[in-house]
Write a protein that holds these residues in place. Sequence first.
Motif, PDB file in Angstrom:
ATOM      1  N   PRO A  33      -9.122   9.078 -33.585  1.00  0.00           N
ATOM      2  CA  PRO A  33      -9.063   9.329 -32.051  1.00  0.00           C
ATOM      3  C   PRO A  33      -9.466   8.392 -31.240  1.00  0.00           C
ATOM      4  N   THR A  34      -9.070   8.248 -30.232  1.00  0.00           N
ATOM      5  CA  THR A  34      -9.187   7.069 -29.196  1.00  0.00           C
ATOM      6  C   THR A  34     -10.450   7.427 -28.544  1.00  0.00           C
ATOM      7  N   ASP A  35     -10.865   6.284 -27.697  1.00  0.00           N
ATOM      8  CA  ASP A  35     -12.383   6.706 -26.776  1.00  0.00           C
ATOM      9  C   ASP A  35     -11.918   7.893 -25.952  1.00  0.00           C
ATOM     10  N   ASP A  36     -10.679   7.877 -25.266  1.00  0.00           N
ATOM     11  CA  ASP A  36     -10.375   9.174 -24.560  1.00  0.00           C
ATOM     12  C   ASP A  36     -10.385  10.284 -25.101  1.00  0.00           C
ATOM     13  N   GLU A  37      -9.959  10.490 -26.236  1.00  0.00           N
ATOM     14  CA  GLU A  37      -9.859  11.626 -27.082  1.00  0.00           C
ATOM     15  C   GLU A  37     -11.367  11.965 -27.729  1.00  0.00           C
ATOM     16  N   MET A  38     -12.269  11.048 -27.905  1.00  0.00           N
ATOM     17  CA  MET A  38     -13.589  11.513 -28.178  1.00  0.00           C
ATOM     18  C   MET A  38     -14.300  12.034 -27.146  1.00  0.00           C
ATOM     19  N   LYS A  39     -14.215  11.838 -26.012  1.00  0.00           N
ATOM     20  CA  LYS A  39     -14.907  12.027 -24.686  1.00  0.00           C
ATOM     21  C   LYS A  39     -15.146  13.664 -24.762  1.00  0.00           C
ATOM     22  N   PRO A  40     -14.042  14.544 -24.716  1.00  0.00           N
ATOM     23  CA  PRO A  40     -14.378  15.957 -24.566  1.00  0.00           C
ATOM     24  C   PRO A  40     -15.089  16.451 -25.749  1.00  0.00           C
ATOM     25  N   LEU A  41     -14.949  15.764 -26.955  1.00  0.00           N
ATOM     26  CA  LEU A  41     -15.578  16.424 -28.102  1.00  0.00           C
ATOM     27  C   LEU A  41     -17.143  16.001 -27.951  1.00  0.00           C
ATOM     28  N   LEU A  42     -17.409  14.894 -27.508  1.00  0.00           N
ATOM     29  CA  LEU A  42     -18.903  14.500 -27.457  1.00  0.00           C
ATOM     30  C   LEU A  42     -19.471  15.327 -26.188  1.00  0.00           C
ATOM     31  N   GLU A  43     -18.722  15.643 -25.050  1.00  0.00           N
ATOM     32  CA  GLU A  43     -19.296  16.302 -24.231  1.00  0.00           C
ATOM     33  C   GLU A  43     -19.551  17.757 -24.620  1.00  0.00           C
ATOM     34  N   VAL A  44     -18.646  18.236 -25.466  1.00  0.00           N
ATOM     35  CA  VAL A  44     -19.025  19.577 -25.971  1.00  0.00           C
ATOM     36  C   VAL A  44     -20.216  19.754 -26.838  1.00  0.00           C
ATOM     37  N   LEU A  45     -20.368  18.461 -27.690  1.00  0.00           N
ATOM     38  CA  LEU A  45     -21.516  18.617 -28.500  1.00  0.00           C
ATOM     39  C   LEU A  45     -22.753  18.495 -27.640  1.00  0.00           C
ATOM     40  N   TYR A  46     -22.645  17.478 -26.612  1.00  0.00           N
ATOM     41  CA  TYR A  46     -24.044  17.655 -25.846  1.00  0.00           C
ATOM     42  C   TYR A  46     -24.325  18.635 -24.925  1.00  0.00           C
ATOM     43  N   TYR A  47     -23.175  19.429 -24.602  1.00  0.00           N
ATOM     44  CA  TYR A  47     -23.352  20.661 -23.647  1.00  0.00           C
ATOM     45  C   TYR A  47     -24.706  21.346 -23.987  1.00  0.00           C
ATOM     46  N   ASN A  48     -25.475  21.679 -22.797  1.00  0.00           N
ATOM     47  CA  ASN A  48     -26.504  22.603 -22.895  1.00  0.00           C
ATOM     48  C   ASN A  48     -27.589  22.051 -23.906  1.00  0.00           C
ATOM     49  N   HIS A  49     -27.926  20.941 -23.987  1.00  0.00           N
ATOM     50  CA  HIS A  49     -28.919  20.054 -24.910  1.00  0.00           C
ATOM     51  C   HIS A  49     -28.323  20.246 -26.245  1.00  0.00           C
ATOM     52  N   GLY A  50     -27.239  20.249 -26.653  1.00  0.00           N
ATOM     53  CA  GLY A  50     -26.791  20.643 -28.044  1.00  0.00           C
ATOM     54  C   GLY A  50     -27.206  19.352 -28.878  1.00  0.00           C
ATOM     55  N   ARG A  51     -27.527  18.195 -28.409  1.00  0.00           N
ATOM     56  CA  ARG A  51     -28.212  17.069 -29.416  1.00  0.00           C
ATOM     57  C   ARG A  51     -29.479  17.547 -30.100  1.00  0.00           C
ATOM     58  N   PHE A  52     -30.069  18.448 -29.278  1.00  0.00           N
ATOM     59  CA  PHE A  52     -31.646  18.998 -29.945  1.00  0.00           C
ATOM     60  C   PHE A  52     -31.244  20.135 -31.000  1.00  0.00           C
ATOM     61  N   VAL A  53     -30.166  20.631 -31.207  1.00  0.00           N
ATOM     62  CA  VAL A  53     -29.911  21.720 -32.336  1.00  0.00           C
ATOM     63  C   VAL A  53     -28.953  21.351 -33.337  1.00  0.00           C
ATOM     64  N   SER A  54     -28.263  20.282 -33.077  1.00  0.00           N
ATOM     65  CA  SER A  54     -27.127  20.028 -34.032  1.00  0.00           C
ATOM     66  C   SER A  54     -27.794  19.854 -35.423  1.00  0.00           C
ATOM     67  N   HIS A  55     -28.765  19.114 -35.634  1.00  0.00           N
ATOM     68  CA  HIS A  55     -29.648  18.994 -36.911  1.00  0.00           C
ATOM     69  C   HIS A  55     -29.879  20.285 -37.628  1.00  0.00           C
ATOM     70  N   LEU A  56     -30.142  21.255 -36.699  1.00  0.00           N
ATOM     71  CA  LEU A  56     -30.851  22.647 -37.357  1.00  0.00           C
ATOM     72  C   LEU A  56     -29.421  23.349 -37.639  1.00  0.00           C
ATOM     73  N   VAL A  57     -28.178  23.363 -36.847  1.00  0.00           N
ATOM     74  CA  VAL A  57     -27.028  23.804 -37.264  1.00  0.00           C
ATOM     75  C   VAL A  57     -26.534  23.145 -38.513  1.00  0.00           C
ATOM     76  N   GLY A  58     -26.556  21.840 -38.916  1.00  0.00           N
ATOM     77  CA  GLY A  58     -26.129  21.063 -39.694  1.00  0.00           C
ATOM     78  C   GLY A  58     -26.640  21.723 -41.110  1.00  0.00           C
ATOM     79  N   ARG A  59     -27.672  22.257 -41.242  1.00  0.00           N
ATOM     80  CA  ARG A  59     -28.410  22.410 -42.539  1.00  0.00           C
ATOM     81  C   ARG A  59     -27.813  23.607 -43.212  1.00  0.00           C
TER      82      ARG A  59
END
Length: 291
Positions: free
Chosen positions: A182-208
Motif C-alpha cells: 500500500p502507498t502512503d495514501d492507501e495506508m491513511k484510512p487504515l490507520l485512521e480506522v485503527l486509531y478511531y475512538n482511542h483504538g491504539r489503547f485496545v489493539s493489543h487486547l484484541v490481538g490476544r
Amino acid sequence: MRPELTDWRSRGDYFDHDGHRIFYIREGSGPTLLLVHGYPFNSFDWHRIWPELTAHYDVIAPDMLGMGFSDKPIRHHYSVLEHADMHQALLSSLGVSETLLLAHDLGVSVAQELLARQLEGAPGPHLDAVVLLNGGLFYETYRPRLAQKLLCSPLGHVAGPLMTSPIITAAVREMFGPDTKPTDDEMKPLLEVLYYNHGRFVSHLVGRFVGERQTYRDRWVDALVRTKVPLRLINGPLDPNSGAHMVVRYRELVPAPDVVSLPGIGHWPQLEDPAGVTEATLTFLRSVNSG
C-alpha cells in the motif's frame, strides 16, 4: 475523518450487543453473504470488492468489538468466542437464518468457531458455504510477526499505545506482496480506522486472540476436517504469516481441499488482488448455489 471513511460509516448502522454498540454495513440483494474482517482494521478492508459482491448478494459486514467504528472498551476481555456470538446475534437481529460467509485473518478463527458450533447442532444462523482468506487456520503453522508477538506479550499494554504510524505502516507493508504494498495514501484510512475512538489503547487486547488459536486448536481444526459445509481457501502465498506454508498444512488435513492461490499476493488478498478474490469467491459461491 477521510471522505471515504465518512461515506462508509454513513452507509452503516449500529446494533446493541451486550451493552456495546456494534457498527455494521448492509447493502445489496440476493442470498445473504456475511463478511468477517481481520485484525487490526475493520469492515473497510472489504471496500475494493464490495461493489461486485453487493451486485449479487445481500452483504452484511460488521466491525468486531474493539475495532473500526464499533465500541472499544478499554477494560474488556476480548475473545474469538465473543466475536462469534456477536456475528450470530447480528444475523438473528436482522432476521437472517442462513448465510454464506467470507472471512479473513482473525475472521477465519471466528468462522472456525461458527463451523464448530454448527457441527454441535447449536442454535444460530446456518452456514451454507464458507470462503477463507489468509489467516491462522492451524496454530502450529501460524507465523505471527514480531510486532504482533510484542503486542500479545505482557508488554503489550506499554507497546500498544507507542505504536506510531510509521511502525504500524512498516509492519503492515511487510505482510503484502512485493508489488502490491500500500502507498502512503492507501495506508491513511487504515490507520485512521485503527486509531478511531482511542483504538491504539485496545489493539493489543484484541490481538490476544493468538493465544486462543492455541487453546482451541483441536476444536477449530476439527471443525474444518469434519464439516459438511462447502469450503474454499483463497490464499496469497507470499504472506509471511499465513501464506503458502498454511496451504501445505490445509492440504494435509482438510478432506478434498479446494484451494485457489493468487500469485504474487500476500496477506490481504482482497486489497492486493480484488479482481482475483472476487472471481474466486463468486465462482465458488455460484457453484454451491447451483449444486
